[in-house]
Motif scaffolding. Structure first.
Motif, PDB file in Angstrom:
ATOM      1  N   ALA A 129       0.851  -1.243  -0.010  1.00 27.24           N
ATOM      2  CA  ALA A 129       0.096  -0.028   0.073  1.00 27.24           C
ATOM      3  C   ALA A 129       0.894   1.313   0.040  1.00 27.24           C
ATOM      4  CB  ALA A 129      -0.930   0.006   1.286  1.00 27.24           C
ATOM      5  N   THR A 130       2.061   1.265   0.625  1.00 22.40           N
ATOM      6  CA  THR A 130       3.088   2.258   0.526  1.00 22.40           C
ATOM      7  C   THR A 130       3.501   2.917  -0.667  1.00 22.40           C
ATOM      8  OG1 THR A 130       4.884   1.303   1.407  1.00 22.40           O
ATOM      9  CG2 THR A 130       3.366   1.837   3.192  1.00 22.40           C
ATOM     10  N   SER A 131       3.496   1.683  -1.684  1.00 21.07           N
ATOM     11  CA  SER A 131       4.264   2.081  -2.812  1.00 21.07           C
ATOM     12  C   SER A 131       3.032   2.168  -4.011  1.00 21.07           C
ATOM     13  CB  SER A 131       5.266   0.834  -3.262  1.00 21.07           C
ATOM     14  OG  SER A 131       4.317  -0.548  -3.347  1.00 21.07           O
ATOM     15  N   ALA A 132       1.764   2.321  -3.557  1.00 17.43           N
ATOM     16  CA  ALA A 132       0.620   2.463  -4.610  1.00 17.43           C
ATOM     17  C   ALA A 132       0.796   3.820  -5.107  1.00 17.43           C
ATOM     18  CB  ALA A 132      -0.562   2.088  -3.824  1.00 17.43           C
ATOM     19  N   THR A 133       0.280   3.926  -6.275  1.00 20.61           N
ATOM     20  CA  THR A 133       0.725   5.549  -6.852  1.00 20.61           C
ATOM     21  C   THR A 133      -0.613   6.114  -7.285  1.00 20.61           C
ATOM     22  OG1 THR A 133       0.627   4.023  -9.015  1.00 20.61           O
ATOM     23  CG2 THR A 133       2.747   4.915  -8.093  1.00 20.61           C
ATOM     24  N   THR A 134      -1.807   5.210  -6.912  1.00 18.25           N
ATOM     25  CA  THR A 134      -3.123   5.982  -6.903  1.00 18.25           C
ATOM     26  C   THR A 134      -3.844   5.852  -5.502  1.00 18.25           C
ATOM     27  OG1 THR A 134      -4.463   4.152  -7.772  1.00 18.25           O
ATOM     28  CG2 THR A 134      -3.378   5.479  -9.399  1.00 18.25           C
ATOM     29  N   LEU A 135      -4.624   6.677  -5.081  1.00 15.82           N
ATOM     30  CA  LEU A 135      -5.577   6.514  -3.829  1.00 15.82           C
ATOM     31  C   LEU A 135      -6.608   5.515  -4.164  1.00 15.82           C
ATOM     32  CD1 LEU A 135      -6.628   7.722  -1.235  1.00 15.82           C
ATOM     33  CD2 LEU A 135      -8.179   9.248  -2.342  1.00 15.82           C
ATOM     34  N   ARG A 136      -6.950   5.120  -5.289  1.00 11.38           N
ATOM     35  CA  ARG A 136      -7.938   3.924  -5.383  1.00 11.38           C
ATOM     36  C   ARG A 136      -7.153   2.667  -5.138  1.00 11.38           C
ATOM     37  NH1 ARG A 136     -11.569   3.390 -10.743  1.00 11.38           N
ATOM     38  NH2 ARG A 136     -13.123   2.000 -10.128  1.00 11.38           N
ATOM     39  N   THR A 137      -6.095   2.546  -5.625  1.00  8.35           N
ATOM     40  CA  THR A 137      -5.210   1.050  -5.169  1.00  8.35           C
ATOM     41  C   THR A 137      -4.679   0.975  -3.762  1.00  8.35           C
ATOM     42  OG1 THR A 137      -3.396   2.118  -6.264  1.00  8.35           O
ATOM     43  CG2 THR A 137      -4.614   0.553  -7.681  1.00  8.35           C
ATOM     44  N   ALA A 138      -4.376   2.369  -3.280  1.00  8.08           N
ATOM     45  CA  ALA A 138      -3.750   2.256  -1.890  1.00  8.08           C
ATOM     46  C   ALA A 138      -4.866   1.829  -1.086  1.00  8.08           C
ATOM     47  CB  ALA A 138      -3.414   3.772  -1.479  1.00  8.08           C
ATOM     48  N   ILE A 139      -6.296   2.438  -1.091  1.00  7.37           N
ATOM     49  CA  ILE A 139      -7.623   1.849  -0.270  1.00  7.37           C
ATOM     50  C   ILE A 139      -7.643   0.486  -0.418  1.00  7.37           C
ATOM     51  CG2 ILE A 139      -9.766   2.296   0.189  1.00  7.37           C
ATOM     52  CD1 ILE A 139      -9.363   5.268  -0.667  1.00  7.37           C
ATOM     53  N   ARG A 140      -7.583  -0.095  -1.662  1.00 10.01           N
ATOM     54  CA  ARG A 140      -7.843  -1.337  -1.769  1.00 10.01           C
ATOM     55  C   ARG A 140      -6.890  -2.249  -1.149  1.00 10.01           C
ATOM     56  NH1 ARG A 140     -12.293  -2.954  -5.173  1.00 10.01           N
ATOM     57  NH2 ARG A 140     -11.743  -5.065  -4.329  1.00 10.01           N
ATOM     58  N   LEU A 141      -5.782  -1.681  -1.321  1.00  5.05           N
ATOM     59  CA  LEU A 141      -4.529  -2.687  -0.562  1.00  5.05           C
ATOM     60  C   LEU A 141      -4.813  -2.513   0.902  1.00  5.05           C
ATOM     61  CD1 LEU A 141      -1.529  -1.868  -2.936  1.00  5.05           C
ATOM     62  CD2 LEU A 141      -2.503  -4.042  -2.576  1.00  5.05           C
ATOM     63  N   GLN A 142      -5.017  -1.402   1.517  1.00  7.54           N
ATOM     64  CA  GLN A 142      -5.225  -1.378   2.909  1.00  7.54           C
ATOM     65  C   GLN A 142      -6.218  -2.254   3.294  1.00  7.54           C
ATOM     66  OE1 GLN A 142      -3.300  -0.361   5.193  1.00  7.54           O
ATOM     67  NE2 GLN A 142      -2.219   1.445   4.749  1.00  7.54           N
ATOM     68  N   GLN A 143      -7.559  -2.135   2.589  1.00  6.32           N
ATOM     69  CA  GLN A 143      -8.729  -3.047   2.904  1.00  6.32           C
ATOM     70  C   GLN A 143      -8.348  -4.506   2.843  1.00  6.32           C
ATOM     71  OE1 GLN A 143     -11.140  -1.680  -0.238  1.00  6.32           O
ATOM     72  NE2 GLN A 143     -12.182  -0.252   0.952  1.00  6.32           N
ATOM     73  N   GLN A 144      -7.113  -4.840   2.331  1.00  2.00           N
ATOM     74  CA  GLN A 144      -6.794  -6.284   2.123  1.00  2.00           C
ATOM     75  C   GLN A 144      -6.235  -6.795   3.687  1.00  2.00           C
ATOM     76  OE1 GLN A 144      -6.669  -9.091  -0.281  1.00  2.00           O
ATOM     77  NE2 GLN A 144      -8.439  -7.704  -0.785  1.00  2.00           N
ATOM     78  N   ARG A 145      -5.851  -5.924   4.556  1.00  2.00           N
ATOM     79  CA  ARG A 145      -5.448  -6.317   5.695  1.00  2.00           C
ATOM     80  C   ARG A 145      -6.607  -6.905   6.504  1.00  2.00           C
ATOM     81  NH1 ARG A 145      -1.796  -2.149   8.677  1.00  2.00           N
ATOM     82  NH2 ARG A 145      -1.252  -3.997   9.905  1.00  2.00           N
ATOM     83  N   GLN A 146      -7.780  -6.216   6.328  1.00  2.00           N
ATOM     84  CA  GLN A 146      -8.959  -6.421   7.031  1.00  2.00           C
ATOM     85  C   GLN A 146      -9.419  -7.734   6.586  1.00  2.00           C
ATOM     86  OE1 GLN A 146      -8.885  -2.972   6.177  1.00  2.00           O
ATOM     87  NE2 GLN A 146      -7.880  -2.851   8.506  1.00  2.00           N
TER      88      GLN A 146
END
Length: 378
Positions: A129-146
């Motif tokens: 998520a820290t290397s995501a280049t767009t907000l859309r993918t960063a949010i989806r990657l953070q949601q993967q933790r849950q």
């Protein structure tokens, strides 16, 4: 013993560069003893409770009062983990690192810290998520933790005497979603190709919003593949401006054309850009369409109006900024991921997560409940 062999480790959690505050985390069996070598709290009340900050003075050189130091805060997060909140200047950060390393602790990357202190299924989504280049993918990657936490909790809560058939199915369904991972972790490539002087470089610059490619009226100006990473409709993409494809006698241009063909063939999507004022002949058209472009775009509509033959064709003018918004809509349609699962469903995001998932699936099939729980334990 070398610091690199030490069980005590430290890393910097804040971003590189000057800042008001920097956070260095120190952990290991001797973490508190290392902190007390350099740190003198204003209050010496013992014991030091978990979750408590202590304000005091950090003195370099194992407490040598003749050496410089600074006032800072230290947080005891766990019995073996401390956060040092210091001034954010590079020299202050480096001084703390030198002190800890000199006392035998090993410096590691923050990614290494995550992988050592978090379960693999929580560490990797956070790192990616820290290397995501767009907000859309960063949010989806953070949601993967849950999503992974929910799956892990379900497995840990499964009765040891119960059948693991349902768990096996869940893990196999998770494995099937691995094809979605590249959409979240990698930019998708879009190759812009076509004959020379059709306006490929101008189109790339227009989509980028700035001049990334050299534009000149001379055909064959672009000799190498020019890549640009940007975001379209919230998805990370890499746009490729390729050399104009034609039969070329000049060796350097021929090499560029060969490289263009390779990039077009390997791209996720292909946009064929044609010149409205100079349409290709049948032989050229067959060559271009052999790459199966998803979009066929006729540029220079101010100089000619071609007859559109397919639904994936449209007419634009980069020079007059005509229909570029329509082109962006068409590209966004290509980028849509219709089978991207809902955020609460876990996805194996890289090869390491795939490896752990395969191991878990094999254990579930074999009925090895205890070993399976270990795979998903924190």
């Amino acid at each position: 013993m070398n610091a690199s062999d030490s069980a005590n480790r430290f890393c910097h959690l804040t971003a590189r560069g000057p800042a008001a505050i920097a956070v260095t985390v120190l952990y290991g069996p001797e973490a508190e003893a290392l902190v007390r070598i350099f740190f003198r709290a204003r209050s010496q009340v013992r014991p030091w409770p978990l979750g408590a900050f202590r304000y005091g003075h950090w003195r370099s050189g194992e407490g040598d009062s003749s050496l410089p130091g600074e006032d800072l805060l230290v947080l005891k997060k766990q019995d073996d983990e401390f956060e040092i909140h210091s001034h954010g200047g590079p020299m202050a950060i480096q001084r703390i690192a030198d002190d800890l390393q000199g006392a035998g602790a090993a410096g590691i990357s923050w990614q290494g810290f995550f992988l050592e202190r978090l379960p693999w299924f929580l560490a990797w989504p956070a790192i990616l998520a820290t290397s995501a280049t767009t907000l859309r993918t960063a949010i989806r990657l953070q949601q993967q933790r849950q999503a992974w936490s929910k799956l892990a909790g379900h497995i840990r809560g499964h009765g040891e005497s119960s059948s693991l058939a349902g768990i096996t199915t869940l893990l196999e369904e998770t494995w099937a979603r691995k094809t979605c991972a590249p959409f979240l972790t990698l930019p998708r490539t879009i190759a812009i190709f076509g004959p020379p002087n059709a306006g490929k470089s101008s189109l790339l610059n227009a989509l980028a919003g700035f001049s990334r490619s050299i534009v000149h009226e001379t055909a064959g100006t672009t000799r190498d593949v020019v890549a640009l990473e940007t975001a379209l409709d919230g998805w990370p993409v890499q746009l490729l401006d390729t050399a104009g494809i034609r039969t070329a006698a000049e060796p350097l241009e021929s090499a560029g054309i060969r490289k263009a063909g390779e990039s077009v063939a390997q791209a996720d999507w292909r946009i064929l850009l044609l010149d409205s004022a100079d349409p290709p002949d049948e032989k050229e058209r067959d060559r271009f369409f052999s790459w199966h472009p998803q979009l066929v775009v006729w540029n220079k509509s101010d100089l000619g109006q071609p007859v559109l033959q397919q639904e994936n064709e449209l007419v634009i003018s980069v020079l007059q900024n005509r229909n570029l918004d329509l082109l962006l809509e068409r590209i966004a349609g290509l980028l849509a991921v219709p089978d991207l699962p809902s955020p609460e469903l876990p996805i194996p995001l890289n090869s390491e997560m795939e490896r752990q998932l395969l191991l878990a699936t094999e254990l579930a099939k074999n009925g090895s409940h205890r070993e399976l729980v270990k795979v998903f334990s924190g």
